[in-house]
Design a protein around this motif. Structure first.
Motif, PDB file in Angstrom:
ATOM      1  N   LEU A 122      33.958  40.994  49.297  1.00  0.00           N
ATOM      2  CA  LEU A 122      35.398  40.950  49.565  1.00  0.00           C
ATOM      3  C   LEU A 122      35.690  41.710  50.860  1.00  0.00           C
ATOM      4  O   LEU A 122      35.156  42.789  51.079  1.00  0.00           O
ATOM      5  CB  LEU A 122      36.177  41.563  48.404  1.00  0.00           C
ATOM      6  CG  LEU A 122      36.081  40.822  47.071  1.00  0.00           C
ATOM      7  CD1 LEU A 122      36.829  41.587  45.980  1.00  0.00           C
ATOM      8  CD2 LEU A 122      36.623  39.405  47.189  1.00  0.00           C
ATOM      9  N   PRO A 123      36.566  41.163  51.713  1.00  0.00           N
ATOM     10  CA  PRO A 123      36.775  41.767  53.040  1.00  0.00           C
ATOM     11  C   PRO A 123      37.751  42.933  53.084  1.00  0.00           C
ATOM     12  O   PRO A 123      38.155  43.356  54.161  1.00  0.00           O
ATOM     13  CB  PRO A 123      37.309  40.590  53.863  1.00  0.00           C
ATOM     14  CG  PRO A 123      38.000  39.736  52.873  1.00  0.00           C
ATOM     15  CD  PRO A 123      37.234  39.855  51.593  1.00  0.00           C
ATOM     16  N   TYR A 173      36.071  45.205  27.983  1.00  0.00           N
ATOM     17  CA  TYR A 173      36.835  45.449  29.198  1.00  0.00           C
ATOM     18  C   TYR A 173      35.980  46.072  30.288  1.00  0.00           C
ATOM     19  O   TYR A 173      36.267  45.914  31.474  1.00  0.00           O
ATOM     20  CB  TYR A 173      38.061  46.325  28.900  1.00  0.00           C
ATOM     21  CG  TYR A 173      39.206  45.521  28.342  1.00  0.00           C
ATOM     22  CD1 TYR A 173      39.935  44.665  29.165  1.00  0.00           C
ATOM     23  CD2 TYR A 173      39.547  45.584  26.998  1.00  0.00           C
ATOM     24  CE1 TYR A 173      40.970  43.900  28.657  1.00  0.00           C
ATOM     25  CE2 TYR A 173      40.585  44.822  26.485  1.00  0.00           C
ATOM     26  CZ  TYR A 173      41.297  43.980  27.319  1.00  0.00           C
ATOM     27  OH  TYR A 173      42.320  43.218  26.821  1.00  0.00           O
ATOM     28  N   SER A 174      34.912  46.763  29.913  1.00  0.00           N
ATOM     29  CA  SER A 174      34.009  47.278  30.931  1.00  0.00           C
ATOM     30  C   SER A 174      33.345  46.132  31.691  1.00  0.00           C
ATOM     31  O   SER A 174      32.965  46.283  32.851  1.00  0.00           O
ATOM     32  CB  SER A 174      32.946  48.180  30.305  1.00  0.00           C
ATOM     33  OG  SER A 174      32.009  47.428  29.554  1.00  0.00           O
ATOM     34  N   LYS A 181      23.283  43.673  34.979  1.00  0.00           N
ATOM     35  CA  LYS A 181      22.153  44.385  35.595  1.00  0.00           C
ATOM     36  C   LYS A 181      22.553  45.027  36.925  1.00  0.00           C
ATOM     37  O   LYS A 181      22.003  46.062  37.319  1.00  0.00           O
ATOM     38  CB  LYS A 181      20.986  43.422  35.830  1.00  0.00           C
ATOM     39  CG  LYS A 181      20.269  42.937  34.576  1.00  0.00           C
ATOM     40  CD  LYS A 181      19.259  41.846  34.936  1.00  0.00           C
ATOM     41  CE  LYS A 181      18.623  41.224  33.710  1.00  0.00           C
ATOM     42  NZ  LYS A 181      17.680  42.141  33.059  1.00  0.00           N
ATOM     43  N   ASN A 182      23.492  44.420  37.628  1.00  0.00           N
ATOM     44  CA  ASN A 182      23.899  44.960  38.921  1.00  0.00           C
ATOM     45  C   ASN A 182      24.455  46.375  38.787  1.00  0.00           C
ATOM     46  O   ASN A 182      24.254  47.214  39.666  1.00  0.00           O
ATOM     47  CB  ASN A 182      24.951  44.048  39.545  1.00  0.00           C
ATOM     48  CG  ASN A 182      25.350  44.484  40.935  1.00  0.00           C
ATOM     49  OD1 ASN A 182      24.522  44.621  41.821  1.00  0.00           O
ATOM     50  ND2 ASN A 182      26.641  44.737  41.129  1.00  0.00           N
ATOM     51  N   LEU A 183      25.141  46.653  37.693  1.00  0.00           N
ATOM     52  CA  LEU A 183      25.704  47.985  37.477  1.00  0.00           C
ATOM     53  C   LEU A 183      24.783  48.857  36.628  1.00  0.00           C
ATOM     54  O   LEU A 183      24.611  50.045  36.907  1.00  0.00           O
ATOM     55  CB  LEU A 183      27.076  47.871  36.817  1.00  0.00           C
ATOM     56  CG  LEU A 183      27.858  49.172  36.671  1.00  0.00           C
ATOM     57  CD1 LEU A 183      28.159  49.781  38.046  1.00  0.00           C
ATOM     58  CD2 LEU A 183      29.166  48.929  35.919  1.00  0.00           C
ATOM     59  N   ILE A 216      32.386  42.868  36.778  1.00  0.00           N
ATOM     60  CA  ILE A 216      32.633  41.697  37.626  1.00  0.00           C
ATOM     61  C   ILE A 216      33.186  42.141  38.977  1.00  0.00           C
ATOM     62  O   ILE A 216      32.728  41.697  40.035  1.00  0.00           O
ATOM     63  CB  ILE A 216      33.610  40.715  36.946  1.00  0.00           C
ATOM     64  CG1 ILE A 216      33.003  40.145  35.668  1.00  0.00           C
ATOM     65  CG2 ILE A 216      33.971  39.576  37.911  1.00  0.00           C
ATOM     66  CD1 ILE A 216      33.994  39.321  34.847  1.00  0.00           C
ATOM     67  N   LEU A 217      34.191  43.013  38.951  1.00  0.00           N
ATOM     68  CA  LEU A 217      34.771  43.505  40.203  1.00  0.00           C
ATOM     69  C   LEU A 217      33.730  44.227  41.046  1.00  0.00           C
ATOM     70  O   LEU A 217      33.680  44.060  42.278  1.00  0.00           O
ATOM     71  CB  LEU A 217      35.950  44.436  39.909  1.00  0.00           C
ATOM     72  CG  LEU A 217      37.166  43.793  39.241  1.00  0.00           C
ATOM     73  CD1 LEU A 217      38.223  44.854  38.929  1.00  0.00           C
ATOM     74  CD2 LEU A 217      37.761  42.707  40.125  1.00  0.00           C
ATOM     75  N   TYR A 218      32.889  45.013  40.418  1.00  0.00           N
ATOM     76  CA  TYR A 218      31.837  45.747  41.133  1.00  0.00           C
ATOM     77  C   TYR A 218      30.828  44.777  41.749  1.00  0.00           C
ATOM     78  O   TYR A 218      30.357  44.984  42.868  1.00  0.00           O
ATOM     79  CB  TYR A 218      31.145  46.708  40.167  1.00  0.00           C
ATOM     80  CG  TYR A 218      30.092  47.579  40.811  1.00  0.00           C
ATOM     81  CD1 TYR A 218      30.449  48.698  41.565  1.00  0.00           C
ATOM     82  CD2 TYR A 218      28.733  47.285  40.671  1.00  0.00           C
ATOM     83  CE1 TYR A 218      29.494  49.499  42.159  1.00  0.00           C
ATOM     84  CE2 TYR A 218      27.762  48.085  41.262  1.00  0.00           C
ATOM     85  CZ  TYR A 218      28.144  49.185  42.003  1.00  0.00           C
ATOM     86  OH  TYR A 218      27.181  49.966  42.594  1.00  0.00           O
ATOM     87  N   PHE A 219      30.521  43.705  41.026  1.00  0.00           N
ATOM     88  CA  PHE A 219      29.531  42.727  41.508  1.00  0.00           C
ATOM     89  C   PHE A 219      30.017  42.039  42.783  1.00  0.00           C
ATOM     90  O   PHE A 219      29.250  41.843  43.729  1.00  0.00           O
ATOM     91  CB  PHE A 219      29.262  41.697  40.417  1.00  0.00           C
ATOM     92  CG  PHE A 219      28.225  40.675  40.786  1.00  0.00           C
ATOM     93  CD1 PHE A 219      26.880  40.986  40.724  1.00  0.00           C
ATOM     94  CD2 PHE A 219      28.589  39.408  41.212  1.00  0.00           C
ATOM     95  CE1 PHE A 219      25.909  40.052  41.072  1.00  0.00           C
ATOM     96  CE2 PHE A 219      27.635  38.465  41.568  1.00  0.00           C
ATOM     97  CZ  PHE A 219      26.287  38.791  41.494  1.00  0.00           C
TER      98      PHE A 219
END
Length: 430
Positions: free
Chosen positions: A202-203, A188-189, A132-134, A194-197
């Motif tokens: 991440l700093p 794979y999307s 849902k985040n994306l 996950i990375l986008y979430f």
């Protein structure tokens, strides 16, 4: 009645201890953070809003969030395109219960049915909120998690704790069951989702390897992010070459000291966080953004590296140790902040110095240090005689603005005296 043979009693007692011996940390993938790390800052490893997995399940302050998990499951079951019943999910997860339980260390208080229920609610919530985040079109209009913007960073932070995880194969199975189309491109999307979430907590930027990532190697979300938040492949290749040489190295001095020896600091625009270079007397460092979640993120990644024997290089731990060498005081933090290398969202420079110092406590470096070559270049630069003289001159005579002003005044006075003497000599001969 004969007394039991003492040897038999010893056999029974030791035998019972051997039978009840829990697995070693290397035998499970989701572990409790050891006390030597936890005692430095226990709150960095504990969820504030939601429990994922069995370790924090049922804690009073986390129970309110269970309603959100239940609502997400309800919305999932009402999705007509899936044609899945609650029984389908329960049956699938019940078959995975034994395998999933073995991923956790220590005793788990949940029985089989409770464990399956926990996996169902937690797993469906994770898959759904990442999706849902994306995909905004998949959100419900009245979803408070997305209506109230403050909730999402706290949720992401709690989902990033090493004690607050589900095995990735559970998430992958639920993903497969909840996608309308089930193909490699769709799966794979999910990696990119996950990375986008987690991108917001991440700093800095890292190098992802999702296109070549074997699904069987993924332990959980923390492990996935760790292995997709990397230095550039060229940097890792150089590290492997240097590690094979087994060359000696030693730590560098703090930022203000090596600056006195002529080292300059330069921010790398849009660089990857771990790709630090030292060239021609210039330390080139990408920007590190430090905010409310930074300590928890770095601490949990360090814990993951410390107790994952197959991780090499341990680039997070080595990066933190690099920072720990550079920042010994608020003056060092101020210098890096003024250069744009630290983006401080926490307040004054003293807070940053304390945070970096604590991150390096109770951790053990591996034999191969990722920044050993950078350190050797810096130490070589600082050891040159001319740079040593510069450092001593700056430290002993130009360490304050008043010292510089005094030197300039003395230089001007000396120059005027020389000029006066010169004119006197010239007038004598004329």
């Amino acid at each position: 009645m004969m007394a039991a043979d003492p040897a038999d009693l010893v056999l029974d007692r030791v035998g019972e201890r051997l039978r009840s011996l829990p697995p070693t940390p290397s035998q499970f993938s989701i572990f409790r953070v050891p006390n030597q790390l936890r005692k430095i800052n226990a709150t960095a490893y504990e969820p504030e809003m939601l429990a994922i997995g069995p370790y924090h399940h049922g804690k009073d302050h986390l129970m309110a969030f269970e309603e959100h998990k239940t609502r997400y499951l309800q919305n999932l079951l009402h999705r007509r395109s899936l044609n899945r019943s609650l029984s389908d999910y329960v049956t699938t997860l019940r078959a995975l219960e034994g395998k999933a339980r073995k991923c956790y260390g220590g005793s788990i208080s949940l029985d089989k049915e409770e464990f399956v229920e926990m996996m169902l609610l937690d797993g469906c919530f994770i898959v759904e909120i990442i999706r849902k985040n994306l995909r905004q079109e998949s959100r419900e209009d009245n979803d408070p998690i997305f209506k109230l913007g403050w909730m999402l960073p706290f949720i992401a932070r709690d989902m990033f704790l090493v004690e607050n995880q589900l095995p990735f194969f559970v998430l992958w199975e639920l993903l497969s069951m909840t996608e309308v189309t089930n193909n490699n491109q769709t799966n794979y999307s999910f990696f990119y989702m996950i990375l986008y979430f987690f991108y917001g907590i991440l700093p800095g930027k890292g190098y992802p390897r999702v296109d070549v990532y074997p699904i069987e190697e993924i332990k959980h979300l923390v492990g996935f992010i760790h292995n997709n938040w990397l230095p550039l492949p060229t940097g890792i290749d150089a590290f492997k070459i240097n590690a094979s040489k087994n060359s000696e190295w030693r730590f560098i001095c703090c930022a203000t000291e090596i600056q006195e020896a002529g080292v300059k600091f330069q921010k790398v625009e849009d660089g990857l966080l771990f790709d630090i270079k030292f060239e021609n007397g210039v330390m080139k460092i990408p920007t590190l953004a430090i905010g409310d979640t930074t300590e928890a993120v770095l601490r949990n990644l360090i814990a993951y590296e410390q107790f994952s024997h197959d991780q090499n290089p341990k680039h997070i731990l080595d990066y933190v140790k690099f920072l720990d060498c550079l920042i010994n005081s608020s003056k060092d933090a101020e210098l890096l902040r003024r250069c744009g290398i630290i983006d401080n969202w926490l307040g004054d420079d003293e807070v940053i110095a304390g945070l970096i110092s604590r991150l390096g406590d109770a951790v053990v470096l591996s034999d191969q240090f990722y920044y050993s070559e950078v350190f050797n270049k810096v130490n070589l630069h600082c050891s040159r005689r001319v740079n040593k003289w510069k450092a001593k001159l700056r430290h002993n005579y130009f360490n304050t603005p008043w010292a510089i002003i005094s030197f300039l005044a003395a230089a001007v006075l000396l120059l005027l005296t020389l000029l006066q003497a010169l004119f006197a000599v010239l007038s004598y001969f004329q």
